[in-house]
Design a protein around this motif. Sequence first.
Motif, short mmCIF file in Angstrom:
data_model
loop_
_atom_site.label_atom_id
_atom_site.label_comp_id
_atom_site.label_asym_id
_atom_site.label_seq_id
_atom_site.Cartn_x
_atom_site.Cartn_y
_atom_site.Cartn_z
N GLY A 1 13.87 2.25 -91.37
CA GLY A 1 13.11 2.83 -92.47
C GLY A 1 11.81 2.13 -92.77
N LYS A 2 10.99 1.92 -91.73
CA LYS A 2 9.76 1.12 -91.89
C LYS A 2 8.50 1.96 -92.05
CE LYS A 2 11.80 -0.76 -88.50
NZ LYS A 2 12.16 -1.42 -87.23
N ILE A 3 8.66 3.25 -92.20
CA ILE A 3 7.49 4.14 -92.27
C ILE A 3 6.58 3.79 -93.45
CG2 ILE A 3 6.78 6.53 -92.74
CD1 ILE A 3 8.96 7.49 -90.95
N PHE A 4 7.17 3.32 -94.54
CA PHE A 4 6.37 2.98 -95.73
C PHE A 4 6.23 1.46 -95.89
CE2 PHE A 4 8.22 7.18 -96.44
CZ PHE A 4 7.06 7.92 -96.65
N GLY A 5 6.33 0.76 -94.76
CA GLY A 5 6.14 -0.69 -94.77
C GLY A 5 7.45 -1.44 -94.61
N ILE A 6 7.39 -2.57 -93.90
CA ILE A 6 8.59 -3.38 -93.67
C ILE A 6 9.16 -3.90 -94.99
CG2 ILE A 6 7.24 -5.50 -93.32
CD1 ILE A 6 10.48 -4.57 -91.42
N GLN A 7 8.32 -4.07 -96.01
CA GLN A 7 8.81 -4.58 -97.29
C GLN A 7 9.69 -3.56 -98.00
OE1 GLN A 7 5.70 -3.69 -96.66
NE2 GLN A 7 5.09 -2.22 -98.24
N ASN A 8 9.62 -2.28 -97.60
CA ASN A 8 10.47 -1.24 -98.18
C ASN A 8 11.58 -0.80 -97.23
OD1 ASN A 8 9.06 -1.06 -100.64
ND2 ASN A 8 7.52 0.27 -99.73
N ALA A 9 11.79 -1.55 -96.15
CA ALA A 9 12.80 -1.20 -95.16
C ALA A 9 14.17 -1.75 -95.54
CB ALA A 9 12.38 -1.72 -93.79
N MET A 10 15.15 -1.49 -94.68
CA MET A 10 16.52 -1.98 -94.89
C MET A 10 17.05 -2.56 -93.58
SD MET A 10 18.12 0.99 -97.37
CE MET A 10 19.73 0.20 -97.42
N LYS A 11 18.19 -3.21 -93.67
CA LYS A 11 18.76 -3.87 -92.49
C LYS A 11 19.38 -2.87 -91.54
CE LYS A 11 19.76 -7.51 -90.05
NZ LYS A 11 19.90 -6.69 -88.84
N GLY A 12 19.01 -2.96 -90.26
CA GLY A 12 19.68 -2.23 -89.20
C GLY A 12 20.73 -3.11 -88.56
N GLY A 13 21.22 -2.70 -87.39
CA GLY A 13 22.24 -3.50 -86.73
C GLY A 13 22.73 -2.84 -85.47
N ILE A 14 23.92 -3.21 -85.06
CA ILE A 14 24.53 -2.65 -83.86
C ILE A 14 25.88 -2.05 -84.22
CG2 ILE A 14 25.78 -4.70 -83.06
CD1 ILE A 14 24.52 -4.07 -80.24
N GLY A 15 26.19 -0.91 -83.62
CA GLY A 15 27.45 -0.22 -83.91
C GLY A 15 28.05 0.37 -82.65
N THR A 16 29.33 0.67 -82.70
CA THR A 16 30.01 1.21 -81.53
C THR A 16 31.09 2.20 -81.96
OG1 THR A 16 31.14 0.60 -79.47
CG2 THR A 16 31.71 -0.68 -81.44
N ALA A 17 31.46 3.08 -81.02
CA ALA A 17 32.49 4.09 -81.28
C ALA A 17 32.96 4.65 -79.95
CB ALA A 17 31.95 5.22 -82.16
N VAL B 1 29.77 10.40 -80.09
CA VAL B 1 29.96 8.95 -80.25
C VAL B 1 28.64 8.23 -80.51
CG1 VAL B 1 32.11 8.80 -78.95
CG2 VAL B 1 29.94 8.56 -77.73
N THR B 2 27.55 8.76 -79.98
CA THR B 2 26.25 8.17 -80.26
C THR B 2 25.90 8.28 -81.73
OG1 THR B 2 25.47 8.63 -78.02
CG2 THR B 2 23.79 8.26 -79.70
N ALA B 3 26.13 9.46 -82.30
CA ALA B 3 25.85 9.66 -83.72
C ALA B 3 26.72 8.75 -84.59
CB ALA B 3 26.07 11.12 -84.10
N ILE B 4 27.99 8.66 -84.25
CA ILE B 4 28.91 7.82 -85.04
C ILE B 4 28.52 6.34 -84.93
CG2 ILE B 4 31.30 7.02 -85.25
CD1 ILE B 4 32.14 9.82 -84.21
N ALA B 5 28.24 5.90 -83.71
CA ALA B 5 27.90 4.49 -83.51
C ALA B 5 26.60 4.12 -84.22
CB ALA B 5 27.78 4.20 -82.01
N THR B 6 25.65 5.03 -84.26
CA THR B 6 24.38 4.77 -84.95
C THR B 6 24.61 4.59 -86.44
OG1 THR B 6 23.19 6.06 -83.27
CG2 THR B 6 22.04 5.62 -85.34
N ALA B 7 25.40 5.47 -87.02
CA ALA B 7 25.71 5.35 -88.44
C ALA B 7 26.48 4.05 -88.73
CB ALA B 7 26.52 6.55 -88.91
N ARG B 8 27.40 3.69 -87.83
CA ARG B 8 28.16 2.45 -88.01
C ARG B 8 27.26 1.23 -87.93
NH1 ARG B 8 33.58 2.49 -88.02
NH2 ARG B 8 33.69 0.37 -87.20
N ALA B 9 26.19 1.32 -87.15
CA ALA B 9 25.27 0.18 -87.01
C ALA B 9 24.71 -0.25 -88.35
CB ALA B 9 24.15 0.53 -86.04
N VAL B 10 24.35 0.70 -89.20
CA VAL B 10 23.79 0.34 -90.51
C VAL B 10 24.88 0.13 -91.56
CG1 VAL B 10 21.56 1.41 -90.07
CG2 VAL B 10 23.35 2.75 -91.16
#
Length: 346
Positions: A170-186, A316-325
């Motif tokens: 969520g960095k479109i409006f600047g990194i200061q307004n972003a949130m933490k991403g991560g890694i996920g699996t399914a 599984v790609t959609a699920i894993a992406t959501a799990r990443a955050v």
Amino acid sequence: MTHTTTTTTFLSPVTHGDSHDAGSITRVPGIEVGHFTDPRRPTGCTVILAREGAVGGVDVRGAAPGTRETDLLDPSNLVEKVHGIMLAGGSSWGLDAAGGAVRWLEEHGIGFDVVVGRLPLVPGAVLFDLLVGDMRIRPDAAAGYAACEAASRADPAEGNVGAGTGAAVGKIFGIQNAMKGGIGTASITVGGVTVGALIACNALGDVVDPDTAQVIAGARTDDGKQLRDTRRALLRGELPKPLLAGTNTTIGVIATDATITKAQAHRLAVTAHDGLARSINPVHTMSDGDTLFALGTGVSGQNPGMMVLSTMAAEVTAIATARAVRAARSITTAQGLYLPSAQDLG
């Protein structure tokens, strides 16, 4: 590896312990996963190993990719199987991590037989996490080697680990307004065939629930307390901040124990991007290098057809992406950057 002291703080990642078992990519027979996490920045890398070799494919959709040995995965090219995929932070510097995996695999007698020895084949992709902490700390060959040392068939940890350690969304409006991403699996099993995904999400856009289309994590409002909803914000005329190309990217691997050809592996990677489109908005932008690999171990000895496999891959790609955050935890870097997690705003 060069060691530099920093005071970056972040909470530990989570492992599979949800009431709902989403599975993992290591439920695919023949696949192992290992993370290397460097808490000094934070950053890291993740290796997906196929010791017996796996038919490989790739599809690059983002306009600013950072990749290694993707050309050999073209269905018209000679080599049929690869022995691992390296996912890393650190932008282009992170490509060095694959060299460590090659060394580890060679030491273990794994690779393509070239008569005089065995040549391990390890394609890879990187994401840009240099805005999070001290950019001089990034994954290198030693990090890639350590990830291989840690690889196992156990369900891999998710969230702030490996290639997802320094990820933000969520960095479109600047990194200061972003949130933490991560890694996920399914993973999903249908008729005795399993398809799994491992996704490191560092997307420019928001991450949304693939079932409800509700934003889970992404750009925040200027007061930092609510989700902005990037899609609706852009459509109502809010202007994005100036973006440096390639400062984002979602990368990952889809694996199956189905018996597939190299052309089918490529098609699985293509259709898996449908899962990204269901879980990230906007996706495949000029500032993302979105890249997905596909691996087929063939252990099941079955092929239910590409319609079924493609549907499973996208799911599984959609699920894993959501799990990443959802698995990510908030961080505050030594430089004062605060990235809250989905749990903080939930």
